[in-house]
Design a protein around this motif. Structure first.
Motif, PDB file in Angstrom:
ATOM      1  N   PHE A   1      -4.757   2.264   6.697  1.00  0.00           N
ATOM      2  CA  PHE A   1      -5.657   1.479   5.848  1.00  0.00           C
ATOM      3  C   PHE A   1      -5.589  -0.014   6.158  1.00  0.00           C
ATOM      4  O   PHE A   1      -6.569  -0.738   5.948  1.00  0.00           O
ATOM      5  CB  PHE A   1      -5.326   1.697   4.366  1.00  0.00           C
ATOM      6  CG  PHE A   1      -5.897   2.959   3.785  1.00  0.00           C
ATOM      7  CD1 PHE A   1      -7.262   3.230   3.842  1.00  0.00           C
ATOM      8  CD2 PHE A   1      -5.073   3.878   3.154  1.00  0.00           C
ATOM      9  CE1 PHE A   1      -7.794   4.395   3.293  1.00  0.00           C
ATOM     10  CE2 PHE A   1      -5.596   5.045   2.602  1.00  0.00           C
ATOM     11  CZ  PHE A   1      -6.959   5.303   2.683  1.00  0.00           C
TER      12      PHE A   1
ATOM     13  N   ILE B   1     -11.326   9.725  -2.564  1.00  0.00           N
ATOM     14  CA  ILE B   1     -11.695   8.354  -2.214  1.00  0.00           C
ATOM     15  C   ILE B   1     -13.220   8.223  -2.218  1.00  0.00           C
ATOM     16  O   ILE B   1     -13.948   9.203  -2.007  1.00  0.00           O
ATOM     17  CB  ILE B   1     -11.107   7.977  -0.825  1.00  0.00           C
ATOM     18  CG1 ILE B   1     -11.241   6.483  -0.555  1.00  0.00           C
ATOM     19  CG2 ILE B   1     -11.704   8.817   0.291  1.00  0.00           C
ATOM     20  CD1 ILE B   1     -10.401   6.009   0.630  1.00  0.00           C
TER      21      ILE B   1
ATOM     22  N   LEU C   1      -8.083  -1.129  -2.039  1.00  0.00           N
ATOM     23  CA  LEU C   1      -8.596   0.231  -1.938  1.00  0.00           C
ATOM     24  C   LEU C   1      -9.675   0.443  -2.996  1.00  0.00           C
ATOM     25  O   LEU C   1      -9.616  -0.149  -4.073  1.00  0.00           O
ATOM     26  CB  LEU C   1      -7.464   1.238  -2.133  1.00  0.00           C
ATOM     27  CG  LEU C   1      -6.480   1.356  -0.969  1.00  0.00           C
ATOM     28  CD1 LEU C   1      -5.290   2.229  -1.364  1.00  0.00           C
ATOM     29  CD2 LEU C   1      -7.152   1.928   0.269  1.00  0.00           C
TER      30      LEU C   1
ATOM     31  N   THR D   1       0.830  -1.208   0.000  1.00  0.00           N
ATOM     32  CA  THR D   1       0.000   0.000   0.000  1.00  0.00           C
ATOM     33  C   THR D   1       0.864   1.257   0.000  1.00  0.00           C
ATOM     34  O   THR D   1       0.600   2.208  -0.741  1.00  0.00           O
ATOM     35  CB  THR D   1      -0.926   0.010   1.234  1.00  0.00           C
ATOM     36  OG1 THR D   1      -1.671  -1.216   1.291  1.00  0.00           O
ATOM     37  CG2 THR D   1      -1.884   1.187   1.188  1.00  0.00           C
TER      38      THR D   1
ATOM     39  N   THR E   1      -9.301   5.683  -6.170  1.00  0.00           N
ATOM     40  CA  THR E   1      -8.603   6.330  -5.054  1.00  0.00           C
ATOM     41  C   THR E   1      -7.353   7.000  -5.596  1.00  0.00           C
ATOM     42  O   THR E   1      -6.549   6.364  -6.283  1.00  0.00           O
ATOM     43  CB  THR E   1      -8.217   5.299  -3.974  1.00  0.00           C
ATOM     44  OG1 THR E   1      -9.413   4.696  -3.467  1.00  0.00           O
ATOM     45  CG2 THR E   1      -7.465   5.964  -2.828  1.00  0.00           C
TER      46      THR E   1
END
Length: 501
Positions: free
Chosen positions: A440, A467, A449, A337, A453
């Motif tokens: 997250f 988002i 996600l 991420t 995003t």
């Protein structure tokens, strides 16, 4: 008792002209972890008379030290110990009568190594702990009785030389009574005359950066950092010139009261400083970084026959994950991420710069939870302390400080890392990416996600996260934490705008 799966204990004994040192390591499949170290300033070279014979006092100092080492090495087998002796052992005319007594005190054979072999082993230690990444480096190691010069970029060095220049011998020769400008100039001129023998060949071969190792280089670096506020912790000629003038004005190193100089280095500092100044002048060195790697490290790596096929830093990260019982799946999720977020923030960075920060961020993510092994409460602080203070083979001091800063700022009050945020856009981007990645992935489950995003930074004082509003409604804990995050960044003067789409 040694079991087949236990880490093998290894010991290196470095018998230098200034200090004797014993270091004991555990060998974790090629990764070395120091477990004990004993060092004594024996000043062996100071016992050489005009005929190059060792006096009784220096021999007794050496034997007393070796007896202590011998006690610590009880239970070790000859296959686990390697003792190497350097310049004073090479030049002393009465060394043959001393060696049997020395080996009896130590309990193990002593290997007197040649100057070029010493240079090769020093280089082996440096290249394992400070990977040159393809660049060519000049390594300079000022010992008590000799100075080694090495150029290389691969496992095997390109040039190795050892010259009779040392902090002990030059202090004895030029600075016995006074440390004035005249004495410094005489010492520097004499050292330059020695270095001239290799200067042309070394300049023709060339190098990309210079590295200093061992006591003299480290003490010069430490004094320059303390006296001049040199945060880069490098050695420069201008800095050394100031030190020489300061010592000459005071009349001695002791009277100069230099900040950052350890008491045991005071007696030999002038000789080492003069030799280093000569190296800079004769070889045209501009700046020099300093590494803690030394002969003993080379002895260990040569001992276990490690190859250089892998980046030592990757092996260190893997070992730390294992040692501190890191959840590899969670570390991988956070690293993935964080990498995506950093990529979107770094549109203006050069490829070289981005590659460096990708690495730092990945390592920080892989290690961000090592502090949990100590305590969950304030684990980010434990993590940062370990990464700042631990022996991490392959990582430079600066790299460890970057990892420590990133992991300290992974959660909590951002004001504690205000200096980190101000250090530059890539440092700030990496910290932002790591914080959001940790946030997250709080559920410690596979994460996807929401589509579209986007994270961007239109200017150094703004971050914008676009988002899905629906996703935020379905994940109220994350939505609330993101709102808290916005307040944290506001405390540092940076706007974090969350746009629900």
């Amino acid at each position: 008792m040694h079991t087949p799966n236990a880490p093998q204990m290894l010991a290196s004994v470095d018998l230098g002209s200034n200090s004797f040192r014993l270091q004991i390591c555990q060998n974790h499949g090629g990764q070395l972890q120091a477990v004990d170290s004993i060092k004594e300033m024996v000043r062996f070279a100071a016992g050489l008379d005009d005929q190059k014979n060792l006096d009784q006092a220096s021999q007794q100092r050496a034997l007393a030290c070796l007896a202590k080492f011998g006690e610590r090495l009880r239970g070790f087998t000859p296959e686990q110990v390697r003792a190497v002796a350097t310049n004073t052992f090479r030049v002393a005319k009465n060394i043959e009568s001393f060696i049997p007594k020395a080996e009896a005190a130590l309990g193990f054979p002593i290997e007197i190594i040649a100057g070029r072999e010493e240079a090769r082993l020093i280089y082996t230690g440096v290249i394992h702990t400070l990977p040159p990444n393809g660049d060519k480096m000049l390594v300079v190691d000022i010992g008590g009785g000799s100075t080694e010069f090495v150029i290389g970029s691969q496992a095997q060095p390109q040039c190795t030389e050892s010259l009779p220049l040392g902090c002990v011998t030059y202090t004895m020769r030029f600075f016995k009574n006074k440390n004035g400008e005249k004495e410094f100039q005489a010492a520097i001129t004499a050292a330059r005359a020695e270095i001239q023998r290799i200067a042309q060949h070394y300049k023709r071969t060339g190098w990309d950066f210079a590295v200093g190792t061992s006591g003299s280089a480290k003490s010069i670096r430490d004094v320059l950092a303390a006296e001049t506020g040199n945060t880069a912790e490098t050695i420069t000629r201008a800095g050394m010139d100031k030190l020489i003038r300061r010592i000459a004005a005071a009349g001695s190193v002791k009277k100069a009261r230099l900040e950052g100089l350890k008491p045991e280095r005071v007696e030999v500092f002038a000789g080492g400083l003069a030799v280093m100044a000569a190296v800079f002048e004769e070889l045209g060195v501009q700046t020099m970084t300093v590494t803690d790697a030394a002969l003993r490290d080379g002895v260990f790596y040569d001992f276990i026959g490690r190859s250089l096929n892998e980046d030592m830093r990757e092996q260190t990260v893997a070992l730390f994950q294992q040692r501190y019982h890191v959840s590899q799946s969670q570390a991988a999720r956070v690293a993935h991420t964080a990498a995506l977020l950093l990529e979107s923030l770094s549109q203006n960075a050069s490829v070289h710069e981005l590659n460096h920060w990708r690495q730092y961020l990945r390592w920080a993510a892989q290690l961000h939870e090592i502090g949990i092994d100590i305590a969950y409460t304030a684990y980010h602080k434990h993590t940062a302390y370990i990464l700042d203070q631990a022996d991490m083979p392959g990582f430079s001091r600066k790299e460890q400080q970057i990892l420590a800063a990133l992991t300290l700022g992974q959660r909590g009050d951002l004001r504690k890392v205000a200096d980190t945020i101000a250090a530059g856009p890539m440092m700030s981007h990496a910290l932002f990416a790591l914080r959001l990645a940790v946030l997250f992935n709080r559920a410690r489950l596979p994460l996807t996600l929401p589509q579209f995003t986007q994270l961007r930074s239109p200017d150094p004082k703004t971050y914008i996260l676009r988002i899905s509003g629906k996703w935020l409604q379905e994940n109220p804990l994350t939505a609330g934490t993101l709102a808290d995050e916005r307040e944290q960044w506001a405390k540092t003067g940076i706007r974090f705008d969350i746009q629900a789409v």
